[in-house]
Design a protein around this motif. Sequence first.
Motif, PDB file in Angstrom:
ATOM      1  N   ALA A   1       0.836  -1.203   0.000  1.00  0.00           N
ATOM      2  CA  ALA A   1       0.000   0.000   0.000  1.00  0.00           C
ATOM      3  C   ALA A   1       0.871   1.254   0.000  1.00  0.00           C
ATOM      4  CB  ALA A   1      -0.911   0.004   1.217  1.00  0.00           C
ATOM      5  N   THR A   2       0.331   2.335  -0.541  1.00  0.00           N
ATOM      6  CA  THR A   2       0.967   3.643  -0.435  1.00  0.00           C
ATOM      7  C   THR A   2       0.596   4.231   0.918  1.00  0.00           C
ATOM      8  OG1 THR A   2       0.838   4.010  -2.811  1.00  0.00           O
ATOM      9  CG2 THR A   2       1.145   5.942  -1.427  1.00  0.00           C
ATOM     10  N   VAL A   3       1.594   4.607   1.690  1.00  0.00           N
ATOM     11  CA  VAL A   3       1.341   5.155   3.018  1.00  0.00           C
ATOM     12  C   VAL A   3       2.083   6.487   3.165  1.00  0.00           C
ATOM     13  CG1 VAL A   3       0.951   2.890   4.076  1.00  0.00           C
ATOM     14  CG2 VAL A   3       3.264   3.849   4.040  1.00  0.00           C
ATOM     15  N   TYR A   4       1.713   7.213   4.203  1.00  0.00           N
ATOM     16  CA  TYR A   4       2.234   8.566   4.416  1.00  0.00           C
ATOM     17  C   TYR A   4       2.723   8.681   5.849  1.00  0.00           C
ATOM     18  CZ  TYR A   4      -0.613   9.135   0.229  1.00  0.00           C
ATOM     19  OH  TYR A   4      -1.163   8.963  -1.013  1.00  0.00           O
ATOM     20  N   ALA A   5       3.880   9.317   6.024  1.00  0.00           N
ATOM     21  CA  ALA A   5       4.465   9.492   7.354  1.00  0.00           C
ATOM     22  C   ALA A   5       4.989  10.910   7.501  1.00  0.00           C
ATOM     23  CB  ALA A   5       5.571   8.471   7.587  1.00  0.00           C
ATOM     24  N   HIS A   6       5.415  11.257   8.712  1.00  0.00           N
ATOM     25  CA  HIS A   6       5.892  12.605   9.010  1.00  0.00           C
ATOM     26  C   HIS A   6       7.394  12.606   9.266  1.00  0.00           C
ATOM     27  CE1 HIS A   6       1.619  13.686  10.633  1.00  0.00           C
ATOM     28  NE2 HIS A   6       1.696  13.763   9.320  1.00  0.00           N
ATOM     29  N   VAL A   7       8.067  13.588   8.695  1.00  0.00           N
ATOM     30  CA  VAL A   7       9.476  13.826   8.987  1.00  0.00           C
ATOM     31  C   VAL A   7       9.629  15.289   9.389  1.00  0.00           C
ATOM     32  CG1 VAL A   7      10.298  12.051   7.388  1.00  0.00           C
ATOM     33  CG2 VAL A   7      10.020  14.405   6.582  1.00  0.00           C
ATOM     34  N   PRO A   8      10.695  15.639  10.136  1.00  0.00           N
ATOM     35  CA  PRO A   8      10.887  17.042  10.535  1.00  0.00           C
ATOM     36  C   PRO A   8      11.086  17.952   9.318  1.00  0.00           C
ATOM     37  CG  PRO A   8      12.298  15.561  11.809  1.00  0.00           C
ATOM     38  CD  PRO A   8      11.718  14.750  10.693  1.00  0.00           C
ATOM     39  N   ARG A   9      10.618  19.176   9.417  1.00  0.00           N
ATOM     40  CA  ARG A   9      10.837  20.150   8.343  1.00  0.00           C
ATOM     41  C   ARG A   9      12.318  20.509   8.226  1.00  0.00           C
ATOM     42  NH1 ARG A   9       6.839  22.448   5.666  1.00  0.00           N
ATOM     43  NH2 ARG A   9       4.685  22.130   6.337  1.00  0.00           N
ATOM     44  N   GLN A  10      12.986  20.562   9.346  1.00  0.00           N
ATOM     45  CA  GLN A  10      14.424  20.846   9.358  1.00  0.00           C
ATOM     46  C   GLN A  10      15.152  19.587   9.822  1.00  0.00           C
ATOM     47  OE1 GLN A  10      15.608  23.751   8.261  1.00  0.00           O
ATOM     48  NE2 GLN A  10      13.532  24.555   7.955  1.00  0.00           N
ATOM     49  N   ASN A  11      16.099  19.117   9.016  1.00  0.00           N
ATOM     50  CA  ASN A  11      16.825  17.892   9.363  1.00  0.00           C
ATOM     51  C   ASN A  11      18.280  18.018   8.933  1.00  0.00           C
ATOM     52  OD1 ASN A  11      17.648  15.319  10.007  1.00  0.00           O
ATOM     53  ND2 ASN A  11      16.603  14.340   8.291  1.00  0.00           N
ATOM     54  N   PRO A  12      19.101  18.705   9.725  1.00  0.00           N
ATOM     55  CA  PRO A  12      20.501  18.926   9.340  1.00  0.00           C
ATOM     56  C   PRO A  12      21.351  17.656   9.358  1.00  0.00           C
ATOM     57  CG  PRO A  12      20.086  19.719  11.572  1.00  0.00           C
ATOM     58  CD  PRO A  12      18.754  19.364  11.000  1.00  0.00           C
ATOM     59  N   SER A  13      20.841  16.576   9.957  1.00  0.00           N
ATOM     60  CA  SER A  13      21.647  15.353  10.065  1.00  0.00           C
ATOM     61  C   SER A  13      21.867  14.692   8.712  1.00  0.00           C
ATOM     62  CB  SER A  13      20.967  14.354  11.002  1.00  0.00           C
ATOM     63  OG  SER A  13      19.797  13.817  10.407  1.00  0.00           O
ATOM     64  N   GLY A  14      20.970  14.913   7.757  1.00  0.00           N
ATOM     65  CA  GLY A  14      21.087  14.263   6.464  1.00  0.00           C
ATOM     66  C   GLY A  14      20.561  12.842   6.450  1.00  0.00           C
ATOM     67  N   ARG A  15      20.142  12.325   7.583  1.00  0.00           N
ATOM     68  CA  ARG A  15      19.587  10.984   7.673  1.00  0.00           C
ATOM     69  C   ARG A  15      18.065  11.063   7.682  1.00  0.00           C
ATOM     70  NH1 ARG A  15      22.045   8.244  12.857  1.00  0.00           N
ATOM     71  NH2 ARG A  15      20.881   6.482  11.971  1.00  0.00           N
ATOM     72  N   VAL A  16      17.419   9.970   7.289  1.00  0.00           N
ATOM     73  CA  VAL A  16      15.956   9.929   7.337  1.00  0.00           C
ATOM     74  C   VAL A  16      15.521   9.823   8.800  1.00  0.00           C
ATOM     75  CG1 VAL A  16      13.886   8.671   6.664  1.00  0.00           C
ATOM     76  CG2 VAL A  16      15.819   8.822   5.083  1.00  0.00           C
ATOM     77  N   ARG A  17      14.711  10.761   9.226  1.00  0.00           N
ATOM     78  CA  ARG A  17      14.233  10.776  10.609  1.00  0.00           C
ATOM     79  C   ARG A  17      12.720  10.924  10.590  1.00  0.00           C
ATOM     80  NH1 ARG A  17      17.227  15.373  13.792  1.00  0.00           N
ATOM     81  NH2 ARG A  17      16.082  14.382  15.502  1.00  0.00           N
ATOM     82  N   PHE A  18      12.034   9.993  11.234  1.00  0.00           N
ATOM     83  CA  PHE A  18      10.579  10.052  11.308  1.00  0.00           C
ATOM     84  C   PHE A  18      10.151  10.615  12.651  1.00  0.00           C
ATOM     85  CE2 PHE A  18      11.439   6.747   8.191  1.00  0.00           C
ATOM     86  CZ  PHE A  18      10.551   7.065   7.174  1.00  0.00           C
ATOM     87  N   ILE A  19       9.029  11.294  12.648  1.00  0.00           N
ATOM     88  CA  ILE A  19       8.501  11.889  13.873  1.00  0.00           C
ATOM     89  C   ILE A  19       7.698  10.847  14.650  1.00  0.00           C
ATOM     90  CG2 ILE A  19       6.835  13.578  14.765  1.00  0.00           C
ATOM     91  CD1 ILE A  19       7.727  15.463  12.546  1.00  0.00           C
ATOM     92  N   GLN A  20       7.917  10.803  15.956  1.00  0.00           N
ATOM     93  CA  GLN A  20       7.163   9.927  16.850  1.00  0.00           C
ATOM     94  C   GLN A  20       6.464  10.775  17.911  1.00  0.00           C
ATOM     95  OE1 GLN A  20       9.242   5.922  17.617  1.00  0.00           O
ATOM     96  NE2 GLN A  20      10.961   7.324  17.438  1.00  0.00           N
ATOM     97  N   PHE A  21       5.529  10.152  18.615  1.00  0.00           N
ATOM     98  CA  PHE A  21       4.898  10.833  19.748  1.00  0.00           C
ATOM     99  C   PHE A  21       4.550   9.798  20.811  1.00  0.00           C
ATOM    100  CE2 PHE A  21       1.213   9.498  17.297  1.00  0.00           C
ATOM    101  CZ  PHE A  21       0.251   9.188  18.263  1.00  0.00           C
ATOM    102  N   THR A  22       4.261  10.278  22.003  1.00  0.00           N
ATOM    103  CA  THR A  22       3.912   9.408  23.120  1.00  0.00           C
ATOM    104  C   THR A  22       2.416   9.491  23.384  1.00  0.00           C
ATOM    105  OG1 THR A  22       6.105   9.719  24.097  1.00  0.00           O
ATOM    106  CG2 THR A  22       4.379   8.847  25.537  1.00  0.00           C
ATOM    107  N   THR A  23       1.762   8.356  23.441  1.00  0.00           N
ATOM    108  CA  THR A  23       0.318   8.308  23.676  1.00  0.00           C
ATOM    109  C   THR A  23       0.026   8.629  25.142  1.00  0.00           C
ATOM    110  OG1 THR A  23       0.277   5.971  24.319  1.00  0.00           O
ATOM    111  CG2 THR A  23       0.160   6.483  21.947  1.00  0.00           C
ATOM    112  N   PRO A  24      -1.231   8.944  25.474  1.00  0.00           N
ATOM    113  CA  PRO A  24      -1.590   9.190  26.875  1.00  0.00           C
ATOM    114  C   PRO A  24      -1.263   8.010  27.794  1.00  0.00           C
ATOM    115  CG  PRO A  24      -3.334   9.966  25.432  1.00  0.00           C
ATOM    116  CD  PRO A  24      -2.363   9.225  24.561  1.00  0.00           C
TER     117      PRO A  24
END
Length: 240
Positions: free
Chosen positions: A21-44
Amino acid sequence: MQSALADKAAEPAFFRALLDATVYAHVPRQNPSGRVRFIQFTTPEGLTVLPFFSDEVQAKAAAKSAATVVVLMGHQLFELTRGATLMLNPNTISCVLYPEEIAALIDHDKVAIVERVDTDGQQLVTRLASERPTWLIDRLVALYASLSCVEAAYLAEIGTPENPQRGLLIAVSVSSKDAERVARATTTELQAHCQRLQTTVDLTAFEPGELPDWLKEIDIEPFYILTLGRRLVQAPKRVQ
């Protein structure tokens, strides 16, 4: 996904469909590391998850101005995020995919079916297991050593007054926020080898430090404790 929510037997087809399937994820707008970094969050509940989405509209609505939306195939996302806990469509009807399930899917095309059973007041009988399959315990010890959230694990027999030897019961000491992951990881590990089982295996969980009375009454010792897991993880590998 709707089919899988309505019928556990449809879960394997749903997981496999996600791979292509085609899926969509979030990455930071600014990423000086040059590596792929995905955004995570903590649930309640305290669970750290990496969100992804089945359609672009949901992904953009959740990102707003805080993140950039990237487009991938499901198998690409799973490979790039190995070891993470993923949550599909977190702002609607969501689904959590745990690391052990994802690894089994992409490495072996295996998907375990996990189903919660409500005893509905049924009287159950537990006692010390007359047999302790070595291969079963060895696999679980190795698995729980990789899951730092597991404090201890016990193996008992469970049944009813009419059928006292219905099957085996694994009782795991783990916090409620991690109980589902442990249940799914355990089932994933065992279902791949279920042809070796001559009986049923159920799993129950309880909060660390709150040993249930029924375990106290049968005077059972754990087959796994966290300190054992730490020793296994820290043990140096032998040179062949």
